[in-house]
Every structure is written in C-alpha cells, then in structure tokens.
Design a protein around this motif. Structure first.
Motif, PDB file in Angstrom:
ATOM      1  N   LEU A  30       4.709  -4.622   1.322  1.00 57.61           N
ATOM      2  CA  LEU A  30       4.525  -4.685   2.778  1.00 57.61           C
ATOM      3  C   LEU A  30       4.372  -6.110   3.280  1.00 57.61           C
ATOM      4  N   GLY A  31       4.262  -7.050   2.367  1.00 59.09           N
ATOM      5  CA  GLY A  31       4.070  -8.444   2.765  1.00 59.09           C
ATOM      6  C   GLY A  31       3.501  -9.180   1.572  1.00 59.09           C
ATOM      7  N   PHE A  33      -2.594  -0.953  -1.188  1.00 56.94           N
ATOM      8  CA  PHE A  33      -3.560  -1.949  -1.659  1.00 56.94           C
ATOM      9  C   PHE A  33      -3.285  -3.270  -0.947  1.00 56.94           C
ATOM     10  N   THR A  34      -4.345  -3.897  -0.463  1.00 58.81           N
ATOM     11  CA  THR A  34      -4.228  -5.210   0.169  1.00 58.81           C
ATOM     12  C   THR A  34      -5.282  -6.124  -0.448  1.00 58.81           C
ATOM     13  N   PHE A  35      -4.903  -7.364  -0.723  1.00 63.96           N
ATOM     14  CA  PHE A  35      -5.879  -8.326  -1.244  1.00 63.96           C
ATOM     15  C   PHE A  35      -5.944  -9.488  -0.261  1.00 63.96           C
ATOM     16  N   THR A  36      -7.114  -9.715   0.310  1.00 60.46           N
ATOM     17  CA  THR A  36      -7.229 -10.694   1.388  1.00 60.46           C
ATOM     18  C   THR A  36      -7.713 -12.048   0.872  1.00 60.46           C
ATOM     19  N   SER A  95       0.174  -7.185   0.245  1.00 55.61           N
ATOM     20  CA  SER A  95       0.006  -5.738   0.339  1.00 55.61           C
ATOM     21  C   SER A  95       1.174  -4.963  -0.277  1.00 55.61           C
ATOM     22  N   VAL A  96       0.831  -3.916  -1.024  1.00 56.07           N
ATOM     23  CA  VAL A  96       1.844  -3.017  -1.595  1.00 56.07           C
ATOM     24  C   VAL A  96       1.447  -1.575  -1.280  1.00 56.07           C
ATOM     25  N   LYS A  97       2.433  -0.794  -0.856  1.00 57.11           N
ATOM     26  CA  LYS A  97       2.194   0.629  -0.603  1.00 57.11           C
ATOM     27  C   LYS A  97       2.878   1.461  -1.674  1.00 57.11           C
TER      28      LYS A  97
END
Lengths: 347, 347
Positions: free
Chosen positions: B120-121, B148-151, B124-126
């Motif tokens: 997703l960017g 999952f997103t890691f900021t 982020s992965v869906k």
C-alpha cells in the motif's frame, strides 16, 4: 396517522399528539413533548382493547409529571455519580439534580423539551432534538433523532440515532410504565416476568452501581425462568431494600450489538403479553416503587404504588465511572444508534 | 519497502518477505504465509537494535511451526468447546484439532494459508484471504483483510477487516511472541507487565473459560500495577496450574469499541518498552508455557521455555457458548473491523 394539538407548554410552545392506528385497530399515541410514548392500546385474549401505558392524558398532567412516564430520557438516562465524568483526563461536572448529590436522567433535559417532528408515513414519526455542548455539563453538541413506528404486528419500534460532534457519553432510553392489564388495573405484581440475564449490577444507597457484576442465582433477581414480579419482591434482600423493590440494571445475555429478545412479560388476567428486544447490553427493571398515588394520571386515576413497570434499555448506569462496564462513550465517528422493540400479543 | 522471495510451501506456492524500514532504521518483516509478523527490530536504551520477535528465519522453520509464532489466527482464535457453536438454533460442529476434544485457533486455517498481498506504500502491506462457507465447520463465506503498517514512531499497526456474507463468529488476532531483550535473550520472566484489567476469565482443564468473570484482586492475575511476569507465576494457584502459567483472557477496562491502551511491558535489562492498544474487550496473555526447546528458531536458537510472551487481542474465548460474554457474532451488515497497535520505545 392523525395529528392534533395536545396543548401548550408554559412558554407557549405547541405540543402535538400523533396517533398511529394499525389494521387491527390497535393504536399508539406519541407526543413531541419529551418525545413521549403516551398510549399503547392493544387487545387482550378476548379482543378487548386497553391502554397498557401508565401516564397522563392531559397537557396539565404532562407538565406535572415527575417520574418520566413515557418520555425519551437523555443525554444519559439513569444515574451519574456526583463526581461527574472524566474524558481524556478532563473532568466534567454534571448537574446534580437529586439532593445536590448526583445526576438522574440528565436533569430531565430531553423529557421537558418540545422536539421537532416529522411524519414519515402512516405508521411512523421521527422526533429530533439538539442538545448543545455544555448542557447540564456534558461536553459536545449532540443531534438526537428518535423514530417511533407501530406495525400491523402490534410492535412498537423505537430507533435512536444520536450524533455528537465530539466525545460525550450517551444513554438515551424510553421510560414507559407498562401495565398489561390496562393503566387502571392495579399493581403489576401478578405479571409474570422473564429477563434473559444471569448477572445484575448491585447498587449503593444512592441507587448507583457499585461496579460489582453479581450472579442472579439464588437471589430475588433471578428472572431467567418466568415468575410473578411479586413473588420475591418482599424478600429481606439488601438490594431490594436499597431499591425499595426492583430498580436494577440487568446484564442482558447475548450482547453482539444486534437486536435480540431480552425479556417477556405476561399478564395471566388479561392474557396480554409483551416481548422485548434491544441491541444494548443492559436494561433497568423498575416497578414503580416510588409511585405513591399523589399524582393523578389518565382517567383521573391516581398513579398508585407499583401500578406500572419499566424496562429501560441501556448501557449499565454510571459506566464511565466503572471502567469494567462497557463504556457508553461516543464521538463524531461513533454515533449512538440503537433499536428497542416492544411487541404485544395475547394468549 | 523491500520485497523478496522467502521460499515455497510444500505445494509450491511462493512466499514473499516484505521488509519495512522506518527513518530511524527500525524495521519489521512480514510474510504472506499466514500473514505473519515475522520480525520487529527496534533499539534498546543505547540505540542498539535487536529483533524482539521469537520465531523462525527460514521457510523450513515456518513450515515446522506449531505454536503460531507471528501468525494471523482465524477465523476464531483461541478455543471453542467440543459442542461447536449454535446460531439461530442451528448447531455447527467445528473441527476439533486438539485430541478430538475441542477446537484451537480454527484448526490453524489462516496460519497455514498463503495470503494475497498488496503493497500500500512504503510503510504498509495488506494481506487478504478468503475463507469459504463450511471451512472447518464455520458457516458463511468470509473475506479477510489484514493490513500491517510500521510508522516512524516505531508503531506496528494491525488493521483487521473481515466481512462475512452471513452470520458467523470471528475472532481474528495476531499471535506474536515478544521478547523485549531480543529473541535470543532467555526467558521473559523479568519483564515488567502491566495489564489494565480488574477481571479475568478462569478456565477449565481444557483451557476453556468456565463463564465466570473473576476479580484479579489478591490473585497472581493482578497486573494493574506493573510487576515482573515471574513474580507470582509459581504460586500454587489452581488457574496457574491449569495453564502451566499464564495463558488467560483478561477483561480489559474501558471497552467502548474505540482504540485504547491496554497493556505496557518493560524490559529493565534493555530498556525496551512496548505499549499496547486494542479496541477489543479482551486479551490472551500467554507466556510460552508449552515451549520446550524442541523447536529450532531464529539464529538456530531453540525455542526454550517461556522465551516469549503473547498479548493476543480478542473477544473472550468461546463466547458463543457463554452468552454473558460479549458475543463475537458478525454478519453481512456487521463486519469484524478492529485495530491493534504495538508501540516500541526505550528508556
């Protein structure tokens, strides 16, 4: 659907009566004063109609009402302890309308308001009321809509849609007093009550939950199998003494957020039966312990002791001060949307 | 974001690794096999990085995994008693994968699936997976998405969006085993744990909740004030004996359906701290009591006794057989949408 002028409030606002009659001849009456469910006329086992709501039948009576008969109660029904509520670390003091000690029914703000109305069709009326940020001490503006529908199956459907513009607690309910024998038929102790709840929330001497979730087993609060309301009401139980009878929150089974049956009430005398549905986690079961005959109701009958019972669908009372209860905290992305259904039949 | 081939399943499906590195150099690794959170590399108080997830670092290791390390678990994580589930009066038998007695983790259906993925960017992965009507005995088709997103603030955000086409129970969670000292640093008994829960759900000898909601007060389950995980773990408490240590559902405070902090874990040795958030009512706190060193994990270290702990966000286990628990029953109009956040820092 018929609409007629019912009367005027002290400050001259017009109050209207809305009557919805279904194909069987059963009918309900609604008022835009307090978004009130004022009458439910349904047949007994012989087909004879009676009004099963205890309340008032004149504007003067409505203005004298102190016990919320039929009213829509909000923004937070039931009690909030004297410390108010705390949201994100900020404390909000809420109007303490009971002996300056705590809050009951949001100081009756919703009940005493003249609501806007919209007739949605032959069987449905929508009432709306805007509660401003700061009213009674609550944070955030709150736009409320309550829609009543009366179906050909003798179902009274109440749909709540309350949308705040920021965080605020919401616990809007209807405070009808039912007597399935008809409003003039005496007390409701011989009604058979079934409530699908294995737990209830005991309360302190101000009738505010202590935070405990207590099993109903071997207590007068066990209504899992139908029993007469009066069977155990005089037991020397500490909780019944505090409430002067039943006036307690029951923890309803099968909470998913979807509508499900939560109670069944039957009057063996008339054969009338009421089946109750909600999507909320709790219900306040109250049996008019504080009614003392001093108020004059419909047909000039006095509102005598325990002449009606209430099943007020709700989040557990004072939840924001009991973090282990499901929290009735809403915001602009998370409105309070809820349905209650009371279905009438006879057998 | 880097994507690389990780390996292949026994039936030849390609498994990919997705690594998200943030501006501080911290990183996480995800796998589309089991929608697995496979690595979280974050700094200690001196700025030294370590991978705080106990698990596997080869495809062979992943295929040998029996304890769900890092996996997305569903359709219903945790246990369902041997009688299955009943919806609208119809009973559904669910695959009993533990000694033919009851169901654990939906027979690992989600964990052993190769999920579809969408990047997703950069952060982020869906992952998505379709679970068919009837799989493992559950009714209704169910389309699952886990993002999952890691900021840059070292937050691992997990967003679940699971949409059925009819009624079905859903309790999807992540089963990561954390060790804030790094996966090779020994057991986690000296970690300080805080869980915001005044009640927990005791369980029977199959580790299935009995239905009781018990106060943590004066029990080894009181983590309201931070304490070392090991402090009370050897108490002669019936519930600890049944679980061989902590393996229990805690009833999290402040349940509104919105995200809130539910736990804080601190490793005094490394200074790493993990703050945990969920919008669900419960969490399974498990400390690897069944890990015995027989499996070989990352860096060829054996997965020794209690070398990781889990905080699996959830509805209370076996809720559909305990009607007083909040019911994790969903349908086409009421999807399971939930967020979990694990935030890492050091002090």
């Amino acid at each position: 659907m018929t609409k007629s002028l019912y009367g005027k409030t002290a400050d001259g606002k017009e109050v209207f009566s809305f009557t919805i009659k279904n194909e069987s001849g059963a009918e309900i009456e609604l008022l835009n004063y307090g978004a009130t469910l004022n009458k439910i006329s349904v047949p007994d086992r012989n087909g004879d109609f009676a009004d099963v709501l205890v309340g008032f039948d004149t504007m003067e009576g409505q203005l004298s009402c102190t016990d919320s008969q039929g009213r829509t109660v909000g923004r937070v029904a039931n009690r909030i302890s004297g410390n108010g509520i705390t949201i994100d670390g900020k404390n909000y003091r809420i109007t303490k309308n009971i002996d300056g000690k705590f809050t009951l029914h949001g100081n009756h703000e919703y009940e005493n308001a003249v609501w806007n109305y919209e007739i949605l069709g032959d069987d449905s009326v929508k009432f709306s009321y805007f509660s401003a940020d700061g009213n009674e001490g609550f944070p955030s503006n709150l736009q409320n809509e309550v829609t009543f529908t009366f179906t050909d199956k003798n179902e009274v459907k109440i749909h709540y849609d309350c949308r705040p513009d920021g965080k605020t607690p919401i616990n809007v309910t209807n405070h009808s007093y039912f007597n399935l024998g008809g409003y003039a038929s005496g007390n409701i102790l011989s009604h058979e009550m079934q409530i699908f709840a294995k737990y209830f929330t005991p309360m302190n001497e101000d009738s505010i939950p202590t935070g405990e979730i207590r099993s109903v087993e071997n207590t007068p609060f066990d209504f899992r199998i139908p029993k007469k309301i009066g069977r155990d009401v005089s037991s020397p139980d500490e909780q019944l003494i505090i409430g002067r009878g039943y006036d307690h929150n029951f923890c309803l089974e099968n909470y998913t957020g979807a509508l499900r049956e939560f109670a069944m009430v039957y009057d063996p005398e008339s054969g009338r039966k009421m089946t109750c549905y909600t999507d909320l986690p709790g219900v306040q079961f109250y049996i008019g312990n504080y009614m003392d005959g001093s108020q004059i109701g419909k047909g000039k009958f006095p509102l005598t002791h325990r002449s009606g019972f209430c099943l007020e669908t709700q989040y557990y009372p004072n939840a924001l001060n009991n973090p282990d209860f499901i929290q009735n905290l809403f915001d602009e992305n998370h409105p309070f949307v809820s349905d209650t259904v009371y279905r009438f039949s006879a057998e």
